[in-house]
Write an enzyme that holds these catalytic residues in place. Structure first.
Site, PDB file in Angstrom:
ATOM      1  N   CYS A  82     -15.534  -1.936  -5.604  1.00 22.62           N
ATOM      2  CA  CYS A  82     -14.444  -2.905  -5.452  1.00 22.62           C
ATOM      3  C   CYS A  82     -14.850  -3.981  -4.443  1.00 22.62           C
ATOM      4  O   CYS A  82     -15.393  -3.674  -3.385  1.00 22.62           O
ATOM      5  CB  CYS A  82     -13.174  -2.194  -4.984  1.00 22.62           C
ATOM      6  SG  CYS A  82     -11.769  -3.306  -4.859  1.00 22.62           S
ATOM      7  N   CYS A  86     -11.072  -2.776   2.134  1.00 26.43           N
ATOM      8  CA  CYS A  86     -10.072  -1.871   2.723  1.00 26.43           C
ATOM      9  C   CYS A  86     -10.808  -0.725   3.450  1.00 26.43           C
ATOM     10  O   CYS A  86     -11.555   0.033   2.811  1.00 26.43           O
ATOM     11  CB  CYS A  86      -9.159  -1.313   1.635  1.00 26.43           C
ATOM     12  SG  CYS A  86      -8.555  -2.599   0.514  1.00 26.43           S
ATOM     13  N   CYS A  89     -10.915   2.980   2.117  1.00 22.48           N
ATOM     14  CA  CYS A  89     -11.046   3.290   0.684  1.00 22.48           C
ATOM     15  C   CYS A  89     -12.445   3.732   0.253  1.00 22.48           C
ATOM     16  O   CYS A  89     -13.435   3.037   0.506  1.00 22.48           O
ATOM     17  CB  CYS A  89     -10.610   2.078  -0.122  1.00 22.48           C
ATOM     18  SG  CYS A  89     -10.537   2.468  -1.887  1.00 22.48           S
ATOM     19  N   CYS A 126       0.006   7.211 -14.030  1.00 22.76           N
ATOM     20  CA  CYS A 126      -0.382   6.053 -13.217  1.00 22.76           C
ATOM     21  C   CYS A 126      -1.872   5.781 -13.375  1.00 22.76           C
ATOM     22  O   CYS A 126      -2.689   6.672 -13.123  1.00 22.76           O
ATOM     23  CB  CYS A 126      -0.114   6.317 -11.734  1.00 22.76           C
ATOM     24  SG  CYS A 126       1.557   6.852 -11.404  1.00 22.76           S
ATOM     25  N   CYS A 157       2.601   3.427 -15.221  1.00 23.31           N
ATOM     26  CA  CYS A 157       2.411   2.744 -13.946  1.00 23.31           C
ATOM     27  C   CYS A 157       0.959   2.300 -13.881  1.00 23.31           C
ATOM     28  O   CYS A 157       0.078   3.015 -14.351  1.00 23.31           O
ATOM     29  CB  CYS A 157       2.729   3.702 -12.798  1.00 23.31           C
ATOM     30  SG  CYS A 157       2.414   2.960 -11.180  1.00 23.31           S
ATOM     31  N   CYS A 217       6.357  -0.205  -7.202  1.00 20.74           N
ATOM     32  CA  CYS A 217       5.946   0.962  -6.430  1.00 20.74           C
ATOM     33  C   CYS A 217       5.137   0.400  -5.270  1.00 20.74           C
ATOM     34  O   CYS A 217       4.063  -0.176  -5.486  1.00 20.74           O
ATOM     35  CB  CYS A 217       5.090   1.873  -7.320  1.00 20.74           C
ATOM     36  SG  CYS A 217       4.286   3.210  -6.421  1.00 20.74           S
ATOM     37  N   ARG A 289       7.564   8.913  -2.227  1.00 22.64           N
ATOM     38  CA  ARG A 289       6.513   9.841  -2.687  1.00 22.64           C
ATOM     39  C   ARG A 289       5.637  10.322  -1.538  1.00 22.64           C
ATOM     40  O   ARG A 289       5.162   9.525  -0.725  1.00 22.64           O
ATOM     41  CB  ARG A 289       5.638   9.169  -3.741  1.00 22.64           C
ATOM     42  CG  ARG A 289       4.551  10.118  -4.275  1.00 22.64           C
ATOM     43  CD  ARG A 289       3.753   9.521  -5.411  1.00 22.64           C
ATOM     44  NE  ARG A 289       4.604   9.086  -6.478  1.00 22.64           N
ATOM     45  CZ  ARG A 289       4.562   7.870  -7.028  1.00 22.64           C
ATOM     46  NH1 ARG A 289       3.707   6.983  -6.596  1.00 22.64           N
ATOM     47  NH2 ARG A 289       5.373   7.549  -8.006  1.00 22.64           N
TER      48      ARG A 289
END
Ligand code: SAM
Ligand code: DTB
Ligand code: SF4
Length: 378
Positions: A82, A86, A89, A126, A157, A217, A289
């Site tokens: 990616c 972040c 991650c 998801c 999702c 979400c 959640r």
């Protein structure tokens, strides 16, 4: 009993969760506050724990069946490399986490995984992609995945990074129910964690998602070295959105080797519970959640999180790339706690409103006939 049978045996139970605004038509923003001040939220987060839990459980019972838990299953449809940085991650291409990158999955392979998730009792599927944003050439495949999963009767999702307004609309038209896009932390702490995009970028995508008519979400991560004020800042941003996110994932950081947060200090599980309880109080009708990190929690911590108002989990042995508790362990946990998977009820707005009003009336009557010590009058 086999796992699939175990979950489906719950399906036949009569579960009244019709008071959840999130799954039955759009929530009614005018019911709830959207002007929370940071200091008010910090005050909730730092209440004596018993007071905080009591308040959160009371709110929870006004809007939800306290023993029903919504079950989602995750699938990484495009893994690793990616371009975003972040710091938490495993999929960021900026760090060497040893993760093997994978191209966008074939549509049929995704549908096969969705079928399996449905068989073991998930109500929502998801799909996550490690992208900064989807490219035009990816969209037809992604839309086909949405159509296929929807056709199985699962809620859909996706989390694909930033979206343009047109992409959000295309996803909505294909039948995407929820879009996951986390704010992760407070606006002030955000730059310490991610430098390749801004908080404003995140809010812009959330606005596109909302305008398209999809449900939101959005939540965050705890345990990244943030302060209580940052946690309050995250919750403030979420609760003060024009409409509360229907789903609020609270992740506990899974420390990943090779990421800059690999050696960050342990999060006190009680602080995780406090954040769940405060989210429940601020966003009464949203599903909160208990997301990533359950594998690191004791059963007792999870029990407390459910008591604090968590009513959704990811189920299945894998999150996107990291581990989640074994399915058999979750089955046992649900049995020990007397929990069951939430049912989907497709009721119309008027029925839903009536159920909500009835609940509120009942709560008022109980409050009027019960003294401060909890004794019923008469
Ligand atoms: N790329 C998309 C995006 O960022 O919106 C979607 C995928 S991303 C993995 C979804 C969320 O997973 C992140 O926003 C973060 O809250 C959570 N997450 C990622 N890595 C995590 C970790 N190591 N521990 C806990 N949560 C994590
Ligand atoms: C969310 O808030 N948590 C999920 C989901 N939304 C996409 C992802 C958790 C990821 C944990 C790390 C991993 O599995 O790679
Ligand atoms: Fe990419 Fe999402 Fe991971 Fe950030 S959290 S590096 S955007 S996959």
């Amino acid at each position: 009993m086999a796992l699939a049978e175990f979950w489906s045996s719950f399906r036949s139970q009569k579960v009244n969760n019709a008071m959840d605004t999130s799954d039955h038509g759009s929530p009614r923003p005018e019911r709830f506050r959207h002007d929370w001040q940071r200091h008010e939220i910090e005050a909730l987060l730092t209440l004596p724990l018993n007071d905080l839990l009591f308040q959160a459980q009371g709110v929870h019972r006004q809007y939800f069946d306290p023993n029903a838990v919504q079950i989602s299953t995750l699938l990484s449809i495009k893994t690793g490399a990616c371009p975003e940085d972040c710091k938490y991650c495993p999929q960021s291409g900026h760090y060497n986490t040893g993760l093997e990158r994978e191209k966008l999955m074939q549509v049929e392979a995704v549908l096969e995984e969705a079928r399996r998730a449905k068989e073991v009792g998930a109500s929502r599927f998801c799909m996550g992609a490690a992208w900064k944003n989807p490219r035009a050439k990816d969209m037809p495949y992604v839309l086909e995945m949405v159509r296929g999963v929807r056709a199985m009767g699962l809620e859909t999702c996706m989390t694909l990074g930033m979206l343009t307004r047109d992409q959000a609309e295309a996803l909505e038209e294909a039948g995407l129910d929820y879009y996951n896009h986390n704010l992760d932390t407070s606006p002030e702490y955000y730059g310490e964690i991610i430098t390749t995009r801004t908080y404003a970028d995140r809010l812009e995508t959330l606005d596109h998602v909302r305008q398209s008519g999809m449900k939101i979400c959005s939540g965050g991560i705890l345990g990244m070295g943030e302060s209580i004020n940052d946690r309050a800042g995250l919750l403030q941003q979420l609760a003060n959105l024009p409409t509360h996110p229907e789903s609020v994932p609270i992740n506990m950081l899974i420390r990943i080797q090779g990421t800059p947060l690999e050696h960050v200090e342990d999060l006190d599980p009680i602080d995780f519970i406090r954040t769940i309880a405060t989210a429940r109080i601020l966003m009464p009708a949203s599903h909160v959640r208990m997301a990533a990190g359950r594998e690191l929690m004791s059963d007792e911590t999870q029990a407390l999180a459910f008591f604090a108002g968590a009513n959704s989990i990811f189920y299945g042995e894998r999150l996107l790339t990291a581990q989640n508790p074994q399915a058999a362990h979750d089955k046992r946990l649900f049995e020990r706690l007397g929990l069951y998977p939430e049912q989907r009820h497709d009721v119309d707005d008027a029925t839903h409103e009536a159920v909500l009003n009835d609940r509120i009336r009942q709560a008022r009557v109980t409050a009027m006939t019960t003294d401060a010590a909890g004794h019923v009058a008469g």
